[in-house]
Motif scaffolding. Structure first.
Motif, PDB file in Angstrom:
ATOM      1  N   ARG A  91      67.058  77.227 113.843  1.00 15.17           N
ATOM      2  CA  ARG A  91      65.817  77.949 113.531  1.00 15.17           C
ATOM      3  C   ARG A  91      64.717  76.994 113.049  1.00 15.17           C
ATOM      4  N   GLY A  92      65.107  75.926 112.398  1.00 13.27           N
ATOM      5  CA  GLY A  92      64.116  74.986 111.893  1.00 13.27           C
ATOM      6  C   GLY A  92      64.400  74.566 110.463  1.00 13.27           C
ATOM      7  N   VAL A  93      64.335  73.262 110.195  1.00 14.32           N
ATOM      8  CA  VAL A  93      64.498  72.732 108.842  1.00 14.32           C
ATOM      9  C   VAL A  93      63.217  73.005 108.055  1.00 14.32           C
ATOM     10  N   THR A  94      63.351  73.433 106.808  1.00 17.32           N
ATOM     11  CA  THR A  94      62.187  73.740 105.973  1.00 17.32           C
ATOM     12  C   THR A  94      62.008  72.773 104.810  1.00 17.32           C
ATOM     13  N   ALA A  95      63.079  72.101 104.383  1.00 13.93           N
ATOM     14  CA  ALA A  95      62.969  71.220 103.216  1.00 13.93           C
ATOM     15  C   ALA A  95      64.159  70.273 103.169  1.00 13.93           C
ATOM     16  N   TYR A  96      63.993  69.230 102.357  1.00 15.30           N
ATOM     17  CA  TYR A  96      65.087  68.300 102.062  1.00 15.30           C
ATOM     18  C   TYR A  96      65.234  68.192 100.549  1.00 15.30           C
ATOM     19  N   GLU A  97      66.471  68.044 100.098  1.00 18.14           N
ATOM     20  CA  GLU A  97      66.755  67.821  98.683  1.00 18.14           C
ATOM     21  C   GLU A  97      67.374  66.441  98.511  1.00 18.14           C
ATOM     22  N   VAL A  98      66.900  65.729  97.495  1.00 18.84           N
ATOM     23  CA  VAL A  98      67.395  64.377  97.201  1.00 18.84           C
ATOM     24  C   VAL A  98      68.183  64.425  95.896  1.00 18.84           C
ATOM     25  N   PHE A  99      69.393  63.848  95.934  1.00 18.69           N
ATOM     26  CA  PHE A  99      70.287  63.853  94.781  1.00 18.69           C
ATOM     27  C   PHE A  99      70.541  62.424  94.316  1.00 18.69           C
ATOM     28  N   ARG A 100      70.506  62.242  92.992  1.00 21.27           N
ATOM     29  CA  ARG A 100      70.834  60.956  92.385  1.00 21.27           C
ATOM     30  C   ARG A 100      72.131  61.115  91.620  1.00 21.27           C
ATOM     31  N   THR A 101      73.165  60.407  92.057  1.00 21.24           N
ATOM     32  CA  THR A 101      74.474  60.463  91.415  1.00 21.24           C
ATOM     33  C   THR A 101      74.904  61.914  91.186  1.00 21.24           C
ATOM     34  N   THR A 152      73.606  56.114  93.028  1.00 17.70           N
ATOM     35  CA  THR A 152      73.880  56.521  94.397  1.00 17.70           C
ATOM     36  C   THR A 152      72.970  57.678  94.746  1.00 17.70           C
ATOM     37  N   PHE A 153      72.570  57.746  96.006  1.00 15.09           N
ATOM     38  CA  PHE A 153      71.663  58.788  96.467  1.00 15.09           C
ATOM     39  C   PHE A 153      72.230  59.465  97.704  1.00 15.09           C
ATOM     40  N   THR A 154      72.044  60.791  97.764  1.00 12.00           N
ATOM     41  CA  THR A 154      72.365  61.561  98.958  1.00 12.00           C
ATOM     42  C   THR A 154      71.197  62.486  99.263  1.00 12.00           C
ATOM     43  N   VAL A 155      71.153  62.976 100.491  1.00 10.74           N
ATOM     44  CA  VAL A 155      70.103  63.896 100.925  1.00 10.74           C
ATOM     45  C   VAL A 155      70.767  65.037 101.692  1.00 10.74           C
ATOM     46  N   ARG A 156      70.255  66.260 101.515  1.00 11.05           N
ATOM     47  CA  ARG A 156      70.694  67.370 102.352  1.00 11.05           C
ATOM     48  C   ARG A 156      69.488  68.171 102.812  1.00 11.05           C
ATOM     49  N   ALA A 157      69.647  68.878 103.933  1.00 13.94           N
ATOM     50  CA  ALA A 157      68.562  69.657 104.532  1.00 13.94           C
ATOM     51  C   ALA A 157      68.763  71.141 104.277  1.00 13.94           C
ATOM     52  N   LEU A 158      67.657  71.891 104.213  1.00 12.75           N
ATOM     53  CA  LEU A 158      67.682  73.336 104.029  1.00 12.75           C
ATOM     54  C   LEU A 158      66.908  74.005 105.158  1.00 12.75           C
ATOM     55  N   ASP A 159      67.310  75.250 105.502  1.00 10.88           N
ATOM     56  CA  ASP A 159      66.522  76.036 106.445  1.00 10.88           C
ATOM     57  C   ASP A 159      65.903  77.232 105.731  1.00 10.88           C
ATOM     58  N   ALA A 160      65.145  78.041 106.470  1.00 13.62           N
ATOM     59  CA  ALA A 160      64.406  79.147 105.861  1.00 13.62           C
ATOM     60  C   ALA A 160      65.316  80.205 105.259  1.00 13.62           C
ATOM     61  N   ALA A 161      66.557  80.300 105.757  1.00 17.32           N
ATOM     62  CA  ALA A 161      67.497  81.288 105.226  1.00 17.32           C
ATOM     63  C   ALA A 161      68.238  80.779 103.996  1.00 17.32           C
ATOM     64  N   GLY A 162      67.939  79.558 103.581  1.00 13.94           N
ATOM     65  CA  GLY A 162      68.602  78.991 102.410  1.00 13.94           C
ATOM     66  C   GLY A 162      69.899  78.292 102.716  1.00 13.94           C
ATOM     67  N   ASN A 163      70.258  78.167 104.010  1.00 12.49           N
ATOM     68  CA  ASN A 163      71.462  77.430 104.368  1.00 12.49           C
ATOM     69  C   ASN A 163      71.242  75.939 104.138  1.00 12.49           C
ATOM     70  N   ALA A 164      72.222  75.282 103.568  1.00 13.92           N
ATOM     71  CA  ALA A 164      72.115  73.854 103.277  1.00 13.92           C
ATOM     72  C   ALA A 164      73.103  73.072 104.136  1.00 13.92           C
ATOM     73  N   SER A 165      72.680  71.928 104.582  1.00  9.02           N
ATOM     74  CA  SER A 165      73.580  71.038 105.299  1.00  9.02           C
ATOM     75  C   SER A 165      74.546  70.390 104.321  1.00  9.02           C
ATOM     76  N   PRO A 166      75.632  69.799 104.799  1.00 12.15           N
ATOM     77  CA  PRO A 166      76.422  68.940 103.917  1.00 12.15           C
ATOM     78  C   PRO A 166      75.568  67.773 103.431  1.00 12.15           C
ATOM     79  N   HIS A 167      75.988  67.179 102.336  1.00 10.71           N
ATOM     80  CA  HIS A 167      75.293  65.995 101.838  1.00 10.71           C
ATOM     81  C   HIS A 167      75.478  64.835 102.807  1.00 10.71           C
ATOM     82  N   SER A 168      74.454  63.990 102.872  1.00 10.48           N
ATOM     83  CA  SER A 168      74.550  62.773 103.659  1.00 10.48           C
ATOM     84  C   SER A 168      75.565  61.818 103.032  1.00 10.48           C
ATOM     85  N   ALA A 169      75.833  60.750 103.715  1.00 13.81           N
ATOM     86  CA  ALA A 169      76.649  59.689 103.126  1.00 13.81           C
ATOM     87  C   ALA A 169      75.997  59.215 101.834  1.00 13.81           C
TER      88      ALA A 169
END
Length: 311
Positions: A49-59, A85-102
């Motif tokens: 449907r389309g990515v709407t945002a990214y979240e960045v995580f620190r440790t 350590t940093f990871t990133v995950r993507a979100l869509d409009a329905a609030g579904n989140a991808s798994p965290h990146s490496a």
């Protein structure tokens, strides 16, 4: 009247719920920009449907979220000489989140001694377009009294990429076909002192299959001029070849439409000149670009962007 059983047929197909998350962000990098900051970048994710945002995580702790149009962020307020350590995950409009990146490890730089001297200006960049959506750049190394820790690549005054200070090349992806881009490079040291901009480089990506010729004005130059207390910017450029005289151009200043330039009965042939006054104080930075009105009434492609500073 439609029955419940017929809702998906006689009453029109209802869009099914979105339960599928975006793909995992790839290409994540984390570069220590100074003793207290880290620059995190990643590649685009995909979604049905389309990515709407990214979240960045620190440790493991979320530190920020950015809209889907952004693919990098500076994380500030860190501790010098510390591992993260940093990871990133993507979100869509329905609030579904991808798994965290490496998970990407990085250590902030050691605290610098009092340092108020910026690196020297990087050498003029060179490069080439690689198809319709990417370019490769390289430039001459800058020098610093301590050390250059990173190079920031700017496109039209927006930072779009960062590489370590030991690297003088970069590949920029995610560009648009048939578009002229203007790149400059700045060097930074551990105290976050930034160099002057390198000379600019214009590169045009290949047009998409079936697309018409590029309609951007070319050879744009911009120079600031001061006479007494009055300030002006002198422009020259070559209008695009459209098969008919180009009678109008739109002038954009700092990304916003400033005026429409109308030549009247007969526009000048070949290279054209235009001067406009500005009223801001000396030291103000201006970004200028143009586009032409085509014979079919539409506005053409944008020119390369030029940046000037009022003296």
């Amino acid at each position: 009247m439609c029955t419940a059983a017929a809702l998906l047929t006689a009453c029109g197909e209802q869009e099914a719920g979105d339960t599928s998350g975006p793909s995992v962000p790839s290409g994540v990098t984390a570069q220590a920009g100074s003793a207290t900051s880290v620059h995190v970048m990643w590649e685009r994710s995909t979604d049905d449907r389309g990515v709407t945002a990214y979240e960045v995580f620190r440790t493991g702790t979320k530190v920020t979220s950015v809209p889907a149009t952004k693919h990098m962020i500076d994380v500030d307020g860190l501790t010098p000489s510390s591992a993260y350590t940093f990871t990133v995950r993507a979100l869509d409009a329905a609030g579904n989140a991808s798994p965290h990146s490496a998970s990407i490890p990085v250590t902030t730089l050691a605290p610098a001694a009092e340092d108020n001297r910026a690196p020297s200006r990087p050498g003029a960049p060179e490069g080439r377009a690689e198809g319709a959506r990417s370019v490769t750049l390289n430039w001459g190394a800058a020098s610093d009294d301590t050390a250059v820790t990173s190079y920031d690549i700017y496109q039209a005054d927006s930072r779009i990429h960062t590489v370590p200070g030991t690297t003088t090349t970069a590949r920029i992806t995610g560009l648009r076909p048939g578009t002229v881009y203007t790149f400059t490079v700045r060097a930074r040291d551990a105290a976050d002192n930034a160099s002057p901009d390198s000379p600019s480089l214009d590169l045009t990506t290949a047009s998409a299959p079936g697309a018409g010729p590029n309609t951007a004005p070319t050879a744009l130059t911009a120079a600031a001029r001061t006479t007494g207390t009055a300030h002006a910017i002198d422009l020259t450029w070559t209008p695009p070849k459209t098969g008919a005289p180009v009678e109008e151009h739109q002038l954009f200043l700092n990304g916003k439409l400033a005026t429409t330039i109308v030549w009247g009965a007969q526009p000048p042939p070949g290279q054209v000149r235009y001067t406009f006054t500005v009223t801001d104080k000396p030291g103000t930075r201006y970004s200028v670009k143009l586009r032409a009105k085509l014979p079919d009434g539409n506005w053409g492609d944008f020119s390369a962007q030029r940046t000037v500073v009022i003296g």
